[in-house]
Design a protein around this motif. Structure first.
Motif, PDB file in Angstrom:
ATOM      1  N   TRP A 116     -10.396  -2.967  -8.137  1.00 41.41           N
ATOM      2  CA  TRP A 116     -11.004  -2.131  -7.096  1.00 41.41           C
ATOM      3  C   TRP A 116     -12.377  -1.641  -7.553  1.00 41.41           C
ATOM      4  O   TRP A 116     -12.553  -1.248  -8.721  1.00 41.41           O
ATOM      5  N   ASN A 165       0.823  -1.206   0.000  1.00 41.02           N
ATOM      6  CA  ASN A 165       0.000   0.000   0.000  1.00 41.02           C
ATOM      7  C   ASN A 165       0.857   1.256   0.000  1.00 41.02           C
ATOM      8  O   ASN A 165       0.371   2.334   0.341  1.00 41.02           O
ATOM      9  N   LEU A 176      -9.208   1.437   1.065  1.00 38.66           N
ATOM     10  CA  LEU A 176     -10.210   0.382   0.926  1.00 38.66           C
ATOM     11  C   LEU A 176     -10.714  -0.084   2.283  1.00 38.66           C
ATOM     12  O   LEU A 176      -9.988  -0.067   3.278  1.00 38.66           O
ATOM     13  N   THR A 177     -11.952  -0.525   2.305  1.00 35.48           N
ATOM     14  CA  THR A 177     -12.502  -1.133   3.514  1.00 35.48           C
ATOM     15  C   THR A 177     -12.220  -2.635   3.503  1.00 35.48           C
ATOM     16  O   THR A 177     -11.865  -3.218   2.469  1.00 35.48           O
ATOM     17  N   ASP A 178     -12.396  -3.255   4.644  1.00 32.40           N
ATOM     18  CA  ASP A 178     -12.234  -4.712   4.718  1.00 32.40           C
ATOM     19  C   ASP A 178     -13.239  -5.406   3.809  1.00 32.40           C
ATOM     20  O   ASP A 178     -12.941  -6.445   3.216  1.00 32.40           O
ATOM     21  N   ALA A 179     -14.432  -4.824   3.678  1.00 30.42           N
ATOM     22  CA  ALA A 179     -15.451  -5.420   2.811  1.00 30.42           C
ATOM     23  C   ALA A 179     -15.020  -5.364   1.351  1.00 30.42           C
ATOM     24  O   ALA A 179     -15.253  -6.313   0.580  1.00 30.42           O
ATOM     25  N   ASP A 180     -14.376  -4.258   0.962  1.00 25.70           N
ATOM     26  CA  ASP A 180     -13.869  -4.149  -0.411  1.00 25.70           C
ATOM     27  C   ASP A 180     -12.853  -5.247  -0.694  1.00 25.70           C
ATOM     28  O   ASP A 180     -12.877  -5.884  -1.754  1.00 25.70           O
ATOM     29  N   ARG A 181     -11.959  -5.451   0.259  1.00 24.20           N
ATOM     30  CA  ARG A 181     -10.921  -6.465   0.061  1.00 24.20           C
ATOM     31  C   ARG A 181     -11.529  -7.866   0.042  1.00 24.20           C
ATOM     32  O   ARG A 181     -11.120  -8.720  -0.754  1.00 24.20           O
ATOM     33  N   ALA A 182     -12.488  -8.108   0.905  1.00 25.41           N
ATOM     34  CA  ALA A 182     -13.128  -9.420   0.953  1.00 25.41           C
ATOM     35  C   ALA A 182     -13.886  -9.709  -0.336  1.00 25.41           C
ATOM     36  O   ALA A 182     -14.045 -10.871  -0.735  1.00 25.41           O
TER      37      ALA A 182
END
Length: 284
Positions: A272, A219, A241-247
């Motif tokens: 992304w 990052n 990014l949020t954790d939800a984005d990464r998941a």
């Protein structure tokens, strides 16, 4: 006779005591270091001041839509249009996006056998690198028609320009300045943070007289002096990014663009769902 023997014994005892006394005091003397020869004389040195690198965090100004099927490799902004390349063999593309509406205006596919990489716009030509194919495709930015091709040696990763030269990374700590006419290497710099080589330099952008380079699979973005290769500062983009984005499948940071008309800076990454306009906030 006994008298002479007695005198001899007495004299021997006195001499022995004197000898022991001299030996003991000699061992008690402080040890001295032999004088150094002129070439061994230590030099007086003054510690050099530590280089204070600027530590910044990329904070969000605006959150904008982004196609999460694009395996982003490079970004470029010109006259209200965002140009973007996507990678992967058989899926590599070049696209135009209207920055007023954020609608995709046009997508062209790169040859199916290549892995598309970074891009830049110089002298009304779009230059698009390929990873290991040693081919750079040249497009007309108005209609994305293919108008030429150049060859180069080695891998192609990121691409930007300083108004005169193309500037290319290859995944190492080397950045090359290329002639846009025939792609010969004009000069190269090696990128170091103090005495440590910083490699895995990927997507790059020329911003305010500096080269900004994303370090692959991190990052982090480094700001580089384009004359010396010295790192000027580090940017942490890990909070975008949020954790939800990464998941949901968002992968690594890999997209830097600067709108030279507004000075706004944009970041995104591979797969992304969002593109971010950012500003730098200093980290104490």
């Amino acid at each position: 006779m006994k008298y002479y023997i007695f005198l001899i014994l007495l004299l021997s005892t006195v001499l022995f005591c004197l000898s022991c006394s001299e030996s003991r005091h000699a061992s008690d003397l402080p040890k001295t270091t032999p004088a150094l020869s002129p070439v061994e004389t230590p030099k007086q040195t003054t510690p050099s001041p530590a280089i204070q690198l600027e530590q910044s965090e990329a904070t969000i100004v605006r959150t904008l839509p982004h196609d999460n099927t694009c395996y982003t490799q490079g970004l470029e902004i010109h006259e209200g249009i965002l140009y973007e390349t996507g990678g992967l063999v058989g899926r590599s593309t070049l696209r135009k996006i209207d920055m007023r509406t954020w609608k995709i205006l046009q997508i062209v596919k790169l040859p199916p056998e290549v892995f598309g990489e970074g891009l830049t716009l110089l002298h009304d030509k779009l230059y698009v690198l390929t990873w290991r194919d040693e081919r750079c495709f040249i497009y007309n930015p108005k209609n994305l028609n293919l108008i030429g091709e150049q060859r180069y040696r080695g891998e192609g990763w990121g691409l930007c320009n300083d108004g005169e030269s193309l500037i290319m990374t290859n995944g190492s700590n080397t950045i090359s300045f290329l002639s846009p006419d025939d792609f010969h290497v004009i000069r190269s710099i090696s990128v170091f943070d103090k005495n440590r080589a910083v490699d895995e330099l990927n997507e790059i952008e020329y911003i305010n007289g500096e080269i900004w380079a994303n370090i692959y699979q991190t990052n982090n973005i480094v700001r580089i002096n384009p004359q010396t290769g010295e790192i000027i500062g580090w940017i942490d983009a890990g909070a975008l990014l949020t954790d939800a984005d990464r998941a949901a499948g968002a992968e690594v940071l890999n997209g830097i663009a600067c709108d030279r008309s507004t000075k706004a800076i944009y970041l995104t990454g591979k797969l992304w769902p969002k593109l971010f306009e950012v500003k730098l906030s200093p980290i104490p």
